[in-house]
Scaffold this motif. Structure first.
Motif, PDB file in Angstrom:
ATOM      1  N   MET A   1       5.638  10.466   0.504  1.00  0.00           N
ATOM      2  CA  MET A   1       5.073   9.210   0.028  1.00  0.00           C
ATOM      3  C   MET A   1       5.927   8.049   0.517  1.00  0.00           C
ATOM      4  O   MET A   1       7.157   8.103   0.450  1.00  0.00           O
ATOM      5  CB  MET A   1       5.024   9.187  -1.504  1.00  0.00           C
ATOM      6  N   LYS A   2       5.252   7.010   0.994  1.00  0.00           N
ATOM      7  CA  LYS A   2       5.953   5.825   1.486  1.00  0.00           C
ATOM      8  C   LYS A   2       5.281   4.595   0.893  1.00  0.00           C
ATOM      9  O   LYS A   2       4.065   4.441   0.997  1.00  0.00           O
ATOM     10  CB  LYS A   2       5.877   5.784   3.012  1.00  0.00           C
ATOM     11  N   ILE A   3       6.066   3.726   0.254  1.00  0.00           N
ATOM     12  CA  ILE A   3       5.559   2.467  -0.269  1.00  0.00           C
ATOM     13  C   ILE A   3       5.800   1.411   0.813  1.00  0.00           C
ATOM     14  O   ILE A   3       6.940   1.194   1.217  1.00  0.00           O
ATOM     15  CB  ILE A   3       6.276   2.073  -1.572  1.00  0.00           C
ATOM     16  N   VAL A   4       4.717   0.791   1.283  1.00  0.00           N
ATOM     17  CA  VAL A   4       4.808  -0.183   2.371  1.00  0.00           C
ATOM     18  C   VAL A   4       4.529  -1.572   1.805  1.00  0.00           C
ATOM     19  O   VAL A   4       3.458  -1.810   1.244  1.00  0.00           O
ATOM     20  CB  VAL A   4       3.793   0.149   3.494  1.00  0.00           C
TER      21      VAL A   4
ATOM     22  N   HIS B   1       0.861  -1.177   0.000  1.00  0.00           N
ATOM     23  CA  HIS B   1       0.000   0.000   0.000  1.00  0.00           C
ATOM     24  C   HIS B   1       0.898   1.227   0.000  1.00  0.00           C
ATOM     25  O   HIS B   1       2.100   1.133   0.243  1.00  0.00           O
ATOM     26  CB  HIS B   1      -0.987   0.002   1.176  1.00  0.00           C
ATOM     27  N   ILE B   2       0.290   2.380  -0.295  1.00  0.00           N
ATOM     28  CA  ILE B   2       1.063   3.619  -0.357  1.00  0.00           C
ATOM     29  C   ILE B   2       0.465   4.621   0.614  1.00  0.00           C
ATOM     30  O   ILE B   2      -0.751   4.847   0.632  1.00  0.00           O
ATOM     31  CB  ILE B   2       1.109   4.182  -1.793  1.00  0.00           C
ATOM     32  N   GLU B   3       1.350   5.183   1.428  1.00  0.00           N
ATOM     33  CA  GLU B   3       0.954   6.184   2.428  1.00  0.00           C
ATOM     34  C   GLU B   3       1.433   7.563   1.980  1.00  0.00           C
ATOM     35  O   GLU B   3       2.482   7.689   1.337  1.00  0.00           O
ATOM     36  CB  GLU B   3       1.587   5.867   3.786  1.00  0.00           C
ATOM     37  N   PHE B   4       0.646   8.563   2.335  1.00  0.00           N
ATOM     38  CA  PHE B   4       1.043   9.958   2.172  1.00  0.00           C
ATOM     39  C   PHE B   4       0.944  10.607   3.531  1.00  0.00           C
ATOM     40  O   PHE B   4      -0.109  10.540   4.175  1.00  0.00           O
ATOM     41  CB  PHE B   4       0.145  10.676   1.149  1.00  0.00           C
ATOM     42  N   ASN B   5       2.056  11.176   3.974  1.00  0.00           N
ATOM     43  CA  ASN B   5       2.129  11.819   5.293  1.00  0.00           C
ATOM     44  C   ASN B   5       1.659  10.876   6.395  1.00  0.00           C
ATOM     45  O   ASN B   5       0.960  11.270   7.312  1.00  0.00           O
ATOM     46  CB  ASN B   5       1.337  13.129   5.294  1.00  0.00           C
ATOM     47  N   GLY B   6       2.020   9.587   6.274  1.00  0.00           N
ATOM     48  CA  GLY B   6       1.726   8.601   7.301  1.00  0.00           C
ATOM     49  C   GLY B   6       0.327   8.012   7.256  1.00  0.00           C
ATOM     50  O   GLY B   6      -0.031   7.232   8.136  1.00  0.00           O
ATOM     51  N   VAL B   7      -0.484   8.348   6.237  1.00  0.00           N
ATOM     52  CA  VAL B   7      -1.857   7.843   6.135  1.00  0.00           C
ATOM     53  C   VAL B   7      -1.970   6.948   4.907  1.00  0.00           C
ATOM     54  O   VAL B   7      -1.613   7.363   3.799  1.00  0.00           O
ATOM     55  CB  VAL B   7      -2.872   9.013   6.035  1.00  0.00           C
ATOM     56  N   ASP B   8      -2.477   5.714   5.107  1.00  0.00           N
ATOM     57  CA  ASP B   8      -2.701   4.792   3.997  1.00  0.00           C
ATOM     58  C   ASP B   8      -3.777   5.378   3.090  1.00  0.00           C
ATOM     59  O   ASP B   8      -4.913   5.560   3.493  1.00  0.00           O
ATOM     60  CB  ASP B   8      -3.141   3.429   4.536  1.00  0.00           C
ATOM     61  N   LYS B   9      -3.415   5.700   1.841  1.00  0.00           N
ATOM     62  CA  LYS B   9      -4.362   6.300   0.902  1.00  0.00           C
ATOM     63  C   LYS B   9      -4.849   5.327  -0.164  1.00  0.00           C
ATOM     64  O   LYS B   9      -5.790   5.629  -0.886  1.00  0.00           O
ATOM     65  CB  LYS B   9      -3.728   7.515   0.206  1.00  0.00           C
ATOM     66  N   THR B  10      -4.215   4.148  -0.302  1.00  0.00           N
ATOM     67  CA  THR B  10      -4.590   3.229  -1.374  1.00  0.00           C
ATOM     68  C   THR B  10      -5.294   1.975  -0.897  1.00  0.00           C
ATOM     69  O   THR B  10      -5.990   1.338  -1.671  1.00  0.00           O
ATOM     70  CB  THR B  10      -3.347   2.774  -2.159  1.00  0.00           C
TER      71      THR B  10
END
Length: 151
Positions: free
Chosen positions: A62-65, A23-32
């Protein structure tokens, strides 16, 4: 991001076998939410997975988890592209009024204009052994995704 709104997030992925999920987070929030990587038949046979994400204006981290590995790992990720979803401009509703002349006045014509999104194109490479002072090529990769977001 230039302004608040919905954006298309495209993840170009490949995988041979049962892929994993990320999943991908923006500013620490899962957006996908979870994105499941399909079997594309090869690590170089690409498919594009698209999600709609709502983002606020301003700088984004953006963070790819990687959530769950498939047969061997999660996926081969070629790129992540984010483009704004433009909202069409509708013509205004006019209310007829009586005029003292018998010549009809035509309603104005409004042509919707869609802003051109800023798209970063090309391939950029990131590894834990890279350096953000590098140009982001395969032979001289960056160390962080943040480098791409601040170019």
């Amino acid at each position: 991001m230039a302004k608040n709104g919905n954006h298309n997030l495209e993840a170009r992925v490949a995988y041979e076998g049962t892929g994993g999920t990320f999943h991908i987070e923006f500013n620490g929030v899962d957006k996908t939410g979870p994105i499941t990587v399909p079997d594309t038949g090869s690590y170089q046979t690409w498919t594009t997975l698209t999600k709609t994400v709502s983002l606020n204006a301003g700088q984004q981290v953006m963070k790819i988890v990687m959530d769950k590995k498939g047969d061997w790992n999660v996926a081969n990720i070629n790129y992540i592209r984010i483009t704004p979803i433009s909202t069409p401009i509708s013509a205004p509703t006019t209310t007829p009024t009586s005029t003292p002349t018998s010549t009809p006045i035509p309603a104005p014509t409004i042509t919707p204009q869609t802003p051109s999104p800023t798209i970063v194109s090309g391939a950029f490479y990131v590894t834990t052994k890279g350096n953000d002072g590098n140009p982001g090529t395969a032979s001289q990769p960056w160390r962080t995704i943040q480098k791409l977001l601040t170019r």
